[in-house]
Write a protein that holds these residues in place. Sequence first.
Motif, PDB file in Angstrom:
ATOM      1  N   ASP A 135       0.827  -1.197   0.000  1.00  0.00           N
ATOM      2  CA  ASP A 135       0.000   0.000   0.000  1.00  0.00           C
ATOM      3  C   ASP A 135       0.867   1.254   0.000  1.00  0.00           C
ATOM      4  OD1 ASP A 135      -2.507  -1.248   0.073  1.00  0.00           O
ATOM      5  OD2 ASP A 135      -2.484  -1.391   2.272  1.00  0.00           O
ATOM      6  N   PRO A 136       0.446   2.292  -0.707  1.00  0.00           N
ATOM      7  CA  PRO A 136       1.151   3.561  -0.602  1.00  0.00           C
ATOM      8  C   PRO A 136       0.875   4.164   0.779  1.00  0.00           C
ATOM      9  CG  PRO A 136      -0.845   3.833  -1.887  1.00  0.00           C
ATOM     10  CD  PRO A 136      -0.708   2.363  -1.607  1.00  0.00           C
ATOM     11  N   ASP A 137       1.780   4.997   1.262  1.00  0.00           N
ATOM     12  CA  ASP A 137       1.536   5.694   2.520  1.00  0.00           C
ATOM     13  C   ASP A 137       0.499   6.783   2.282  1.00  0.00           C
ATOM     14  OD1 ASP A 137       3.451   4.226   3.978  1.00  0.00           O
ATOM     15  OD2 ASP A 137       5.064   5.515   3.225  1.00  0.00           O
ATOM     16  N   PRO A 138      -0.348   7.080   3.282  1.00  0.00           N
ATOM     17  CA  PRO A 138      -1.272   8.199   3.131  1.00  0.00           C
ATOM     18  C   PRO A 138      -0.493   9.479   2.822  1.00  0.00           C
ATOM     19  CG  PRO A 138      -1.864   6.887   5.039  1.00  0.00           C
ATOM     20  CD  PRO A 138      -0.529   6.381   4.560  1.00  0.00           C
ATOM     21  N   GLY A 139      -1.049  10.295   1.947  1.00  0.00           N
ATOM     22  CA  GLY A 139      -0.394  11.538   1.569  1.00  0.00           C
ATOM     23  C   GLY A 139      -0.819  11.972   0.192  1.00  0.00           C
ATOM     24  N   SER A 140      -0.098  12.970  -0.314  1.00  0.00           N
ATOM     25  CA  SER A 140      -0.418  13.545  -1.611  1.00  0.00           C
ATOM     26  C   SER A 140       0.709  13.241  -2.596  1.00  0.00           C
ATOM     27  CB  SER A 140      -0.608  15.055  -1.463  1.00  0.00           C
ATOM     28  OG  SER A 140      -1.009  15.625  -2.671  1.00  0.00           O
ATOM     29  N   TYR A 141       0.335  12.800  -3.792  1.00  0.00           N
ATOM     30  CA  TYR A 141       1.281  12.431  -4.838  1.00  0.00           C
ATOM     31  C   TYR A 141       0.836  13.086  -6.151  1.00  0.00           C
ATOM     32  CZ  TYR A 141       2.189   8.766  -1.385  1.00  0.00           C
ATOM     33  OH  TYR A 141       2.464   8.086  -0.229  1.00  0.00           O
ATOM     34  N   GLU A 142       1.616  12.894  -7.191  1.00  0.00           N
ATOM     35  CA  GLU A 142       1.221  13.336  -8.529  1.00  0.00           C
ATOM     36  C   GLU A 142       1.365  12.185  -9.504  1.00  0.00           C
ATOM     37  OE1 GLU A 142       3.257  16.740 -10.064  1.00  0.00           O
ATOM     38  OE2 GLU A 142       2.354  18.091  -8.602  1.00  0.00           O
ATOM     39  N   VAL A 143       0.443  12.144 -10.472  1.00  0.00           N
ATOM     40  CA  VAL A 143       0.569  11.155 -11.548  1.00  0.00           C
ATOM     41  C   VAL A 143       1.862  11.457 -12.292  1.00  0.00           C
ATOM     42  CG1 VAL A 143      -0.382  10.373 -13.755  1.00  0.00           C
ATOM     43  CG2 VAL A 143      -1.912  10.782 -11.809  1.00  0.00           C
ATOM     44  N   GLY A 144       2.688  10.440 -12.432  1.00  0.00           N
ATOM     45  CA  GLY A 144       3.944  10.587 -13.170  1.00  0.00           C
ATOM     46  C   GLY A 144       3.837   9.912 -14.511  1.00  0.00           C
ATOM     47  N   GLN A 145       4.493   8.790 -14.626  1.00  0.00           N
ATOM     48  CA  GLN A 145       4.483   8.034 -15.886  1.00  0.00           C
ATOM     49  C   GLN A 145       3.119   7.385 -16.098  1.00  0.00           C
ATOM     50  OE1 GLN A 145       7.584   5.108 -16.084  1.00  0.00           O
ATOM     51  NE2 GLN A 145       6.804   4.209 -17.961  1.00  0.00           N
ATOM     52  N   ARG A 146       2.758   7.274 -17.371  1.00  0.00           N
ATOM     53  CA  ARG A 146       1.526   6.580 -17.765  1.00  0.00           C
ATOM     54  C   ARG A 146       1.856   5.644 -18.911  1.00  0.00           C
ATOM     55  NH1 ARG A 146      -3.609   9.620 -18.163  1.00  0.00           N
ATOM     56  NH2 ARG A 146      -3.201   9.566 -20.382  1.00  0.00           N
ATOM     57  N   THR A 147       1.283   4.456 -18.904  1.00  0.00           N
ATOM     58  CA  THR A 147       1.500   3.489 -19.973  1.00  0.00           C
ATOM     59  C   THR A 147       0.145   3.034 -20.479  1.00  0.00           C
ATOM     60  OG1 THR A 147       3.533   2.758 -18.886  1.00  0.00           O
ATOM     61  CG2 THR A 147       2.621   1.311 -20.581  1.00  0.00           C
ATOM     62  N   GLU A 148      -0.170   3.438 -21.711  1.00  0.00           N
ATOM     63  CA  GLU A 148      -1.475   3.079 -22.281  1.00  0.00           C
ATOM     64  C   GLU A 148      -1.457   1.688 -22.906  1.00  0.00           C
ATOM     65  OE1 GLU A 148      -4.964   4.950 -25.083  1.00  0.00           O
ATOM     66  OE2 GLU A 148      -2.936   5.689 -25.341  1.00  0.00           O
ATOM     67  N   ASP A 149      -0.373   1.358 -23.581  1.00  0.00           N
ATOM     68  CA  ASP A 149      -0.296   0.072 -24.280  1.00  0.00           C
ATOM     69  C   ASP A 149      -0.285  -1.082 -23.293  1.00  0.00           C
ATOM     70  OD1 ASP A 149      -0.192   1.379 -26.737  1.00  0.00           O
ATOM     71  OD2 ASP A 149       1.998   1.512 -26.689  1.00  0.00           O
ATOM     72  N   PRO A 150      -0.863  -2.202 -23.688  1.00  0.00           N
ATOM     73  CA  PRO A 150      -0.907  -3.368 -22.801  1.00  0.00           C
ATOM     74  C   PRO A 150       0.493  -3.843 -22.406  1.00  0.00           C
ATOM     75  CG  PRO A 150      -2.369  -3.678 -24.677  1.00  0.00           C
ATOM     76  CD  PRO A 150      -1.557  -2.446 -24.949  1.00  0.00           C
ATOM     77  N   ILE A 151       0.615  -4.180 -21.128  1.00  0.00           N
ATOM     78  CA  ILE A 151       1.844  -4.775 -20.586  1.00  0.00           C
ATOM     79  C   ILE A 151       1.431  -5.936 -19.691  1.00  0.00           C
ATOM     80  CG2 ILE A 151       3.157  -2.612 -20.677  1.00  0.00           C
ATOM     81  CD1 ILE A 151       2.765  -2.353 -17.642  1.00  0.00           C
ATOM     82  N   THR A 152       2.397  -6.722 -19.277  1.00  0.00           N
ATOM     83  CA  THR A 152       2.112  -7.818 -18.366  1.00  0.00           C
ATOM     84  C   THR A 152       2.361  -7.355 -16.939  1.00  0.00           C
ATOM     85  OG1 THR A 152       2.746  -9.430 -20.047  1.00  0.00           O
ATOM     86  CG2 THR A 152       2.665 -10.208 -17.767  1.00  0.00           C
ATOM     87  N   GLY A 153       1.347  -7.484 -16.098  1.00  0.00           N
ATOM     88  CA  GLY A 153       1.459  -7.104 -14.696  1.00  0.00           C
ATOM     89  C   GLY A 153       2.312  -8.091 -13.924  1.00  0.00           C
ATOM     90  N   SER A 154       2.643  -7.723 -12.694  1.00  0.00           N
ATOM     91  CA  SER A 154       3.489  -8.591 -11.863  1.00  0.00           C
ATOM     92  C   SER A 154       2.832  -9.928 -11.556  1.00  0.00           C
ATOM     93  CB  SER A 154       3.854  -7.866 -10.563  1.00  0.00           C
ATOM     94  OG  SER A 154       2.679  -7.493  -9.870  1.00  0.00           O
ATOM     95  N   ASP A 155       1.507 -10.013 -11.770  1.00  0.00           N
ATOM     96  CA  ASP A 155       0.799 -11.272 -11.543  1.00  0.00           C
ATOM     97  C   ASP A 155       0.641 -12.091 -12.820  1.00  0.00           C
ATOM     98  OD1 ASP A 155      -1.029  -9.696 -12.875  1.00  0.00           O
ATOM     99  OD2 ASP A 155      -2.505  -9.660 -11.262  1.00  0.00           O
TER     100      ASP A 155
END
Length: 186
Positions: free
Chosen positions: A101-121
């Motif tokens: 889980d991310p820690d509670p707080g404020s972040y910004e969207v950084g990188q985005r990947t639209e094309d399909p990739i294989t997840g860690s699962d």
Amino acid sequence: MRAVPAPKVWVTALTVGATAVVVALAVQADKGAKPTATTTPPSASASATPKPTESAKPARVPDGSGTGRRIVYSLGQQRVWLVDASDAARRTFAVWPGTVDPDPGSYEVGQRTEDPITGSDGVEIEHVVYFTAKSGVNIAFSNAMDGSSPPPPEAGAQTGGIRMKTGDGSALWTFGTAGTTVTVVE
């Protein structure tokens, strides 16, 4: 000797009589009450339009999640809100969190990947919206290409993917452009 009518005459007479009865019933039914915009058609039942339940009502944006246009992610509720500049929730939906889980707080969207990739699962995912990393694990929103929920992680696996249904993933992708604030709350 008296003449007996031919069978054709009997069949014709019965057919004419039956047709007359059907026409009379159809005319009588047509004169009955007609459904209007304010009445419920007789074929509708109470179960066809269920009343909203508490769980069907949209969840309120959590207090302390900031102001303005943002994505809000609640760890406890396992839910995301897409909030517009006027602080109105435009969409909210349940998600499947990863094991990190991310820690509670404020972040910004950084990188985005639209094309399909294989997840860690091992599942093919799309609309990946990264916003932080923790303990060397990238944390991002995504959806499975086939719309499925993630499989249970292997024992000890560290996954940072926050999965959602396909339609929700498309909506988050469109909303969560680079630089969009992501607020994580308990």
